[in-house]
Design a protein around this motif. Structure first.
Motif, PDB file in Angstrom:
ATOM      1  N   ILE D  81       0.869  -1.184   0.000  1.00 20.25           N
ATOM      2  CA  ILE D  81       0.000   0.000   0.000  1.00 20.25           C
ATOM      3  C   ILE D  81       0.904   1.232   0.000  1.00 20.25           C
ATOM      4  O   ILE D  81       1.661   1.449   0.947  1.00 20.25           O
ATOM      5  N   LEU D  83       2.269   4.769   0.683  1.00 19.40           N
ATOM      6  CA  LEU D  83       1.964   5.580   1.859  1.00 19.40           C
ATOM      7  C   LEU D  83       0.863   6.600   1.587  1.00 19.40           C
ATOM      8  O   LEU D  83       0.042   6.888   2.451  1.00 19.40           O
ATOM      9  N   TYR D  84       0.825   7.124   0.346  1.00 23.60           N
ATOM     10  CA  TYR D  84      -0.208   8.139   0.105  1.00 23.60           C
ATOM     11  C   TYR D  84      -1.611   7.543   0.180  1.00 23.60           C
ATOM     12  O   TYR D  84      -2.563   8.243   0.518  1.00 23.60           O
ATOM     13  N   GLN D  85      -1.751   6.256  -0.087  1.00 25.40           N
ATOM     14  CA  GLN D  85      -3.068   5.642   0.107  1.00 25.40           C
ATOM     15  C   GLN D  85      -3.374   5.453   1.593  1.00 25.40           C
ATOM     16  O   GLN D  85      -4.535   5.512   2.008  1.00 25.40           O
ATOM     17  N   PHE D  87      -2.412   7.613   3.798  1.00 24.40           N
ATOM     18  CA  PHE D  87      -2.841   8.970   4.179  1.00 24.40           C
ATOM     19  C   PHE D  87      -4.279   9.225   3.725  1.00 24.40           C
ATOM     20  O   PHE D  87      -5.034   9.917   4.404  1.00 24.40           O
ATOM     21  N   ASP D  88      -4.647   8.679   2.570  1.00 24.47           N
ATOM     22  CA  ASP D  88      -6.043   8.787   2.129  1.00 24.47           C
ATOM     23  C   ASP D  88      -6.964   8.134   3.166  1.00 24.47           C
ATOM     24  O   ASP D  88      -8.009   8.695   3.524  1.00 24.47           O
TER      25      ASP D  88
END
Lengths: 271, 257, 271, 257
Positions: D81, D83-85, D87-88
């Motif tokens: 996954i 990291l930006y997902q 954060f989402d």
């Protein structure tokens, strides 16, 4: 991890509710979650707000069967088999609310929800009557550059329905061909139901984590439904059944014909 | 009778609109554009990038599928690309061309796939424009019309789904969409482009056996007829061989039934 | 497709220019594009604006060698080996401009560029002095819900540098482990240079398109550099060389020590 | 001497802060939180979701890596996954807890990892706060402090990198970040939480052998001392066995050298 294997009947009765916003996976007649669509029709769900980009028989059937209140879409068509007649009739009669989009604006509305945001900007859209009539689009100015952009309102699905290739019983899902926006729709939704061609061992998932396209944290229920996209295609498993889609298209020329179709293929059937 | 169909001729015309190195998106229910992309990559534009609705880059199908998002468009591809990343490319100005179908096309290349009649109470509710309201505002398009007649080629579309040159001249600039616009319109009768100043549609060439009069009669607005109108070059045997080999089930003919 | 195989020297001299915005792949000391970093130092590039989320020796070396004008970052640290001393010294001396971010705001700035947008909204940030002092962040209101959000200005890299596992000669790249934001950085940039452990046959790419993580359309140059992440790790190939990082950390305690390090490992070396 | 190290004790304390079913993110240079997540999943919270800086979900490393984004954190994971997902997920309200380190922590749980002294001309430029300015505003955190002293636990941080309760009371609500905040601070001396009304830091338990006086002396502000202060439960043999087996190279001790 909790086991998430359910029957089609259980998955839909537990997780699809009247009035829900429902994002539907697949494109055209490819990897459309048709078994789930038929189950929703069988259970007579009402007032759904269905969301997708380029949709076909899936949207047309839900609309024709009276399950739908509102449609967020960029295209509803049976491709070479012509106009989606249930969609056309109900739209012309004013029986459904149309939230017409471009592909990228409707995807962006889901992308916003997947990012936990109430809106996102997009380029384009200006000069189109789609933008002019839309309640989901407005103008916004970039606070840094002053550039004018369209803002798209997020659409947060209550539930996303998808047909995929494989999953383990915990809901780790593999899509093995065209991704479409299915993983995005799963990430955007509160609940996600996935039908799959095959249930695989959990160990198989852990041995190849790079093949997991939708991790279990985004999945509420997994249902084992081989041929679950039929008559749409499921890449690597089967082609779309054009003869059947032709029969569907012919049947939907009248409301009566469509009722006969539903009797023959949906109400009588088990998937 | 020519030894090629109008679908074959149109497919070749569409293919020739692709410039080498361009990144081209082929959409849903786009049989001729799908084959045109494969033809172009093999004949005229080896470095074009073929992106399609099956979410792949540069597939090499043995046989084209009926649904233009169908599984065959994954064969031998170099990568998958979700459509939203292709739209990101377009927003970056890095997608060059999309082929566009329409129920109505007007004099300035605006297209309608939404409604005949008023939006709220339409006489005919059409399928909607897919990518058009977004992409037509930011990039080049080529419009294809299998049935060139005065109900399709109209003075003014009932609803602008896809932006052409709007009201002509500098209307796109004024609307805040300065980039792109329709390059050409390829029909079953002819090829048309847009006069650079007025942005009104203009005849370029008529297909073999089609007269200028025939085109004018079947067009619902005053088409600009320049002094010199060519005859569209017919497909070569090599082009026809390629098309027929990759499309044995005649997917290209779907829009002519 | 055009062949994109170049030498390290050629790739950097052609595609990294003084003053460029450079996005750097990897996280901490994992899959950092260290061979590319050393080549940039060797070629004495100047005034770079480097961008990354949680960076280590890669940023510290570029900064220490005088290649950097501005840093957009959420962390620069040598992890267990302590503060990044070049970064610290140059920052304290005011020799570099600091564009301090949270991880998600700096990633969002790249995400905006990858989406072709001048800004994107994010949640959070309010109440932090990072938000208060930033020129890259401002407040925005959702035009649909009225919700207050932070807006993040896009950072469009002129060039992204990445170390990956495999590529063909046309630039179809495979990252076989932790993705980090590397594919996103490639999509955001005008040019992307990728060093790889292995060059593989093009046929291998076409046989497994689902393994291509960065398609050739986003790649400008591929350079074959086995051990190209050293002393960072490259998952599946090698662990990070902690002894060397320790030596780096010790050397950077003084500017003189760092110069000696550069002489020994960078200026003399070929990768 | 106890038969466990303070790192081992702190690791167990951090693990116990994870509630079953929670989705937990472990960041970079977070040796104890990394081990704590693995411990929690095996002992107290089998349904917690372990997300980490190697961008994987629920790995089962044979041996933890030194860099907490290192390759070993991919072993036997169920998925990657980016990291930006993650954060989402956090922005959706679907990430529950992150562990946070800091150079300074103040009375209201604000953390500083940016600068000692003024931002523009700092006395010490620190590494910056990684995810904190974003995540601390929207979710729960647990702060760990390996060296509890009055230079770390200060009255007021020089710079708020990560939002705690700001100036206390309802300051978060007023700043527009009503959700989340620090649950606990786990140090080498004690465990602290925040008094519900004032949101000021409050002692919960002292570690075995540590006195309340010692804690007060090493804290740079008036810590709330409730009537009842427990002694932190020491690690069990089973917990110690697990930690030592998964961490034979003593990564957990990295912050105590």
């Amino acid at each position: 991890m909790e086991e998430r294997l359910l029957s089609l009947q259980e998955a839909v009765s537990r997780y699809v509710h009247d009035g829900d916003v429902v994002a539907v996976g697949g494109v055209g007649r490819n990897r459309s979650p048709m078994a789930l669509v038929r189950e929703i029709v069988r259970q007579g769900k009402k007032d759904l707000h269905i969301v997708g980009r380029e949709k076909g028989m899936d949207f047309d059937m839900l609309i024709g069967a009276g399950c739908v209140r509102k449609v967020s879409f960029a295209l509803v068509s049976l491709e070479e088999f012509g106009l989606a007649m249930n969609f056309r009739r109900k739209a012309q009669a004013g029986d459904i609310e149309l939230d017409e989009h471009a592909c990228n604006s409707v995807i962006t509305s889901i992308r916003a929800a997947a990012m936990g945001l109430p809106f996102l900007p997009v380029k384009g859209m200006f000069g189109s009557d789609v933008f002019r009539v839309s309640k989901s689009l407005t103008e916004i100015t970039c606070p840094f550059t002053g550039e004018r952009l369209a803002a798209v309102r997020a659409i947060k699905p209550d539930v996303t329905i998808i047909h995929a290739h494989q999953a383990d019983k915990f809901g780790n899902v593999r899509i093995q061909g065209s991704p479409f926006e299915d993983a995005l729709k799963a990430r955007a939704a509160d609940r996600t139901i996935v039908t799959v061609e095959e249930i695989i061992e959990h160990e198989e998932i852990r041995a190849n984590p790079h093949l997991t396209t939708i991790p279990y944290i985004y999945v509420t229920a997994v249902v084992h439904v081989p041929q679950g996209a039929w008559p749409a295609s499921c890449d690597g498993y089967y082609e779309s059944d054009r003869e059947h889609v032709q029969e569907y298209a012919s049947s939907t020329k009248t409301p009566e014909g469509f009722q006969e179709y539903l009797e023959k293929y949906v109400y009588s059937g088990r998937s | 009778m020519a030894d090629y169909s109008v679908a074959e001729l149109m497919t070749v015309c569409l293919a020739k609109e692709i410039r080498d190195g361009e990144r081209v998106l082929q959409g849903l229910y786009s049989p001729m554009p799908m084959i045109a992309c494969l033809l172009a990559k093999n004949f005229y534009a080896p470095n074009m990038v073929f992106i399609n609705t099956a979410d792949t880059i540069d597939p090499q199908p043995r046989e084209v599928p009926f649904s233009t998002a169908g599984p065959a468009l994954q064969e031998n591809a170099v990568a998958y690309i979700p459509l939203y990343q292709t739209f990101d490319l377009a927003q970056q100005g890095k997608l060059d061309l999309i082929f566009l179908g329409a129920a109505q096309v007007d004099k300035y290349g605006n297209t309608n796939l939404s409604v005949i009649g008023p939006f709220e109470s339409p006489k005919v509710r059409l399928p909607a424009g897919a990518a058009s309201a977004h992409l037509c505002a930011i990039m080049d398009t080529v419009i294809w019309v299998p049935r060139h007649n005065a109900r399709v080629l109209v003075e003014k579309v009932d609803f602008i789904t896809g932006q052409g040159y709007l009201t002509g001249g500098d209307a796109r600039e004024k609307a805040g969409i300065p980039k792109g616009g329709p390059r050409k319109v390829v029909t079953n009768l002819c090829i048309m482009d847009f006069e650079p100043e007025s942005k009104a549609m203009r005849l370029v060439s008529t297909h073999p056996g089609v007269t200028i009069e025939e085109v004018k009669e079947n067009t619902g607005f005053d088409l600009i007829i320049p002094e010199k109108v060519e005859t569209t070059e017919p497909p070569t045997p090599q082009e026809l061989e390629f098309i027929r080999e990759i499309d044995p089930k005649k997917v290209r003919e779907l829009e002519f039934h």
